[in-house]
Enzyme design. Structure first.
Site, mmCIF file in Angstrom:
data_model
loop_
_atom_site.group_PDB
_atom_site.id
_atom_site.type_symbol
_atom_site.label_atom_id
_atom_site.label_comp_id
_atom_site.label_asym_id
_atom_site.label_seq_id
_atom_site.Cartn_x
_atom_site.Cartn_y
_atom_site.Cartn_z
ATOM 1 C CG ASP A 112 -1.683 -1.302 1.347
ATOM 2 O OD1 ASP A 112 -2.866 -1.295 1.021
ATOM 3 O OD2 ASP A 112 -1.083 -2.328 1.740
ATOM 4 C CG ASP A 144 -17.724 4.443 15.359
ATOM 5 O OD1 ASP A 144 -17.984 5.590 14.970
ATOM 6 O OD2 ASP A 144 -16.728 4.168 16.058
ATOM 7 N N PRO A 151 -13.077 3.035 -1.352
ATOM 8 C CG PRO A 151 -12.476 4.344 -3.194
ATOM 9 C CD PRO A 151 -13.144 4.430 -1.860
ATOM 10 C CG ASP A 152 -7.328 1.256 1.250
ATOM 11 O OD1 ASP A 152 -7.125 0.201 0.621
ATOM 12 O OD2 ASP A 152 -6.465 1.806 1.951
ATOM 13 C CG ASP A 163 -28.834 3.221 10.571
ATOM 14 O OD1 ASP A 163 -28.873 3.581 11.776
ATOM 15 O OD2 ASP A 163 -28.823 4.013 9.621
ATOM 16 C CG HIS A 177 -15.690 8.435 14.853
ATOM 17 N ND1 HIS A 177 -15.919 7.219 15.488
ATOM 18 C CD2 HIS A 177 -14.784 9.095 15.627
ATOM 19 C CE1 HIS A 177 -15.194 7.165 16.589
ATOM 20 N NE2 HIS A 177 -14.493 8.285 16.704
ATOM 21 C CG ASN A 191 -5.557 -2.436 -1.540
ATOM 22 O OD1 ASN A 191 -4.582 -1.975 -0.939
ATOM 23 N ND2 ASN A 191 -6.770 -1.920 -1.430
ATOM 24 C CE1 TYR A 281 -21.645 -0.186 32.597
ATOM 25 C CE2 TYR A 281 -21.069 0.363 30.325
ATOM 26 C CZ TYR A 281 -21.861 0.554 31.437
ATOM 27 O OH TYR A 281 -22.881 1.467 31.413
ATOM 28 C CB VAL A 284 -15.298 -3.459 28.545
ATOM 29 C CG1 VAL A 284 -14.877 -2.516 27.412
ATOM 30 C CG2 VAL A 284 -16.776 -3.804 28.412
ATOM 31 C CG ASP A 307 -8.623 -3.218 31.122
ATOM 32 O OD1 ASP A 307 -8.411 -3.517 32.310
ATOM 33 O OD2 ASP A 307 -9.750 -2.950 30.668
ATOM 34 C CB SER A 340 -12.185 7.172 18.594
ATOM 35 O OG SER A 340 -13.274 7.549 19.394
#
Length: 590
Positions: A112, A144, A151-152, A163, A177, A191, A281, A284, A307, A340
């Site tokens: 790439d 999310d 394309p990638d 949804d 995001h 690719n 929690y 997680v 963690d 994120s």
């Protein structure tokens, strides 16, 4: 007469095969040869021998580097024939060793074009992790803003998501995001376009719970968690969070955990001394962010609930993936920063660990934490167990396992399952290769004339095993134990010289009747295993006959008539002990 004709066909086919085939042993690639002259050899003698090499082989010997003069290490261009000739010459007596200057390659580096911008991938040692697994077979749910198939992401596998914001199946991204996060997990890689993803053979499940403005409710998120758990997700990534504990979400996470799902969440970007929910929690993995220098990112939350840490970027170096411009909805390569961006690194590596064989979510978390690079003096728990290390995690995931994965990889690359085995040389070489594979079966057929028996799987497996040089041992290894016995077990008969002596010449002890003889003696009393031993002896006989003509390099016996006679004699001995093992039995009926 019929037997004589078949024998002639077998010998003719075998000879044709030998003249067309390059051998069964997997050998390294090299274009030059290393000569290490002994320290007690005078420089004048070394110069004389180098001049002799230059004249005889029409090459120019050179020091390997400016540091090699003290060790008298020289390199000459040459192939296998040159190597054999040098080892059999008088020059060899003045050297510590003469060996191939093998060509090694870096672990897989994707093609790439913008991969060079992804400092984050190299910081988690992803390239050596890819040598073991790329995440195939694991589904990662990205909870999310949705995912747009830019394309990638064209070559990335997807399963149907949902949804939850607009209550429809298509979970497209209207913010950018979620697509960016999904790219970190599994951007299409190798690719020749764009950038790479951590677990690029994993499957993505798009679950939209956040609106175009980037906000969503705990009820939608909890439903998405249950949807992922019920529809085959192995890992969930949540690059989202906020304040306030929700019993509904807590129960959904516990439900997913009980179904074997690894749940990963971002710690939050408030630079506060505690992770936000859902990272806090139980069950997680809460992820804080580090920058390109390995330091806590200025915005990252820390303390309770952290963690593990992973690359999240900063102004000095952001995380680059392809996403969409929310204003135009056109694809764009963009650099983002935040916890994120850190969380999907961990989710991607969790997918690699699952693909490597660890399924229990607690065990996956343990692997990720135990393999992390520990940061000393982390009194405020900026980093949790430490910095994410993909390579160490994958190696730890397979530690202690005796796996057949490498066996099948070897078959694919070097054995009968390798398409190149059959295709190289075209149609002209195909027939001799087929005949060579069948050579051991023909030997067994001739033996059957004298001692009638029925075919069995154990006999057939022995024939394949022996004729290919005991290749089935190639896949066995155990981490953290002395490697020489496993290197020895992982060598086919033609390769045992390399395991013992350090180069690729056949070892006369192993390229002989010894191994088949030992097998027959040990297994003679068991009817089924006896068939395997007999089949192995016949297969080794075929293997040694092949080696006698195409690769008769026999250690101290050289590569001339003596070596060929030795190999042919031992091939006949293998056939003889198989004959003796069956004598008096009358049959090998299952």
């Amino acid at each position: 007469m019929k037997k004589f004709i078949l024998l002639c066909l077998f010998i003719g086919g075998l000879w044709f095969a030998l003249s067309s085939f390059q051998g069964l042993a997997a050998k390294g690639e090299y274009q030059s040869i290393v000569l290490d002259f002994r320290e007690n050899v005078p420089n004048t003698e070394i110069e004389a021998k180098l001049n002799a090499i230059a004249q005889q082989y029409k090459v120019k010997p050179r020091l390997n580097s400016e540091f090699s003069a003290a060790d008298n290490v020289y390199v000459v261009e040459g192939d296998r024939q040159t190597l054999t000739s040098l080892r059999n010459s008088k020059i060899a007596k003045s050297t510590e060793y003469i060996e191939p200057n093998y060509i090694y390659r870096a672990y897989e580096v994707p093609n790439d074009p913008q991969y060079g911008q992804q400092w984050n991938m190299r910081s988690i040692s992803i390239e050596s992790a890819w040598d073991e697994t790329k995440g195939s077979g694991v589904t990662v749910a990205v909870i999310d803003t949705g995912i747009s198939q830019v394309p990638d992401l064209k070559n990335t596998k997807f399963v149907e998501g949902y949804d939850f914001v607009n209550d429809k199946v298509a979970a497209d991204d209207d913010n950018g995001h979620g697509t960016h996060v999904a790219g970190t997990v599994a951007q299409s890689t190798n690719n020749n376009y764009g950038v790479a993803g951590v677990a690029y053979e994993a499957t993505l499940m798009p679950l939209k719970v956040l609106s175009a403005g980037g906000t969503g409710t705990t009820s939608d998120i909890a439903e998405a968690i249950r949807f992922a758990a019920d529809n085959g997700a192995g890992v969930i990534n949540m690059s989202l969070g906020g304040g306030g504990e929700s019993e509904m979400m807590k129960e959904a996470i516990a439900y997913a955990h009980q179904k074997g799902v690894v749940v990963v969440a971002a710690a939050g970007n408030a630079n506060s001394n505690a992770a936000e929910y859902p990272a806090r929690y139980p069950h997680v993995i809460g992820v804080s962010a580090i920058d390109s220098a390995g330091e806590k990112a200025p915005y990252s939350n820390f303390g309770a609930g952290i963690d593990l840490s992973a690359p999240g970027g900063s102004n000095s170096g952001k995380i680059v993936q392809e996403t969409i411009d929310p204003d135009t909805e056109e694809p764009v390569f963009a650099g983002f920063q935040g916890t994120s961006m850190a969380s999907p690194h961990v989710a991607g590596v969790a997918a690699l660990v699952k693909a490597a064989g660890i399924q229990d979510p607690d065990e996956v978390e343990s692997v990720l934490q135990k393999s992390a690079r520990v940061v000393q003096d982390d009194g405020l728990n900026y980093y949790g167990a430490g910095h994410l290390d993909a390579s160490a995690a994958v190696k730890l995931a397979v530690r202690g396992q005796i796996t057949f994965k490498d066996f099948f990889r070897w078959l694919r690359d070097n054995g009968y399952l390798n398409p190149r085995f059959w295709i190289d040389g075209g149609a002209v070489a195909l027939l001799p290769k087929v005949l060579m594979v069948l050579g051991s079966y023909l030997l067994a057929w001739f033996l059957r004339v004298y001692f009638p028996f029925t075919w069995s799987w154990s006999l057939s497996w022995g024939l394949v095993t022996g004729s290919s040089g005991l290749f089935f041992l190639k896949g066995f290894y155990i981490f953290d134990l002395p490697q020489w016995p496993f290197r020895l077990l992982g060598s086919s008969i033609p390769e045992l010289g390399s395991a013992i002596q350090g180069y690729s010449e056949l070892n006369p002890f192993f390229a002989s009747v010894v191994i088949p003889f030992v097998l027959i003696v040990l297994l003679l009393g068991n009817p089924n295993w006896k068939k395997f031993a007999v089949g192995t002896a016949l297969g080794v006989a075929s293997c040694l006959l092949i080696s006698a003509f195409i690769a008769p390099d026999l250690g101290w016996l050289g590569s001339g008539a003596i070596a060929r006679t030795f190999l042919i004699g031992n091939a006949l001995a293998c056939y003889g002990i198989a004959w003796l093992a069956m004598k008096g039995e009358g049959s090998l009926v299952s």
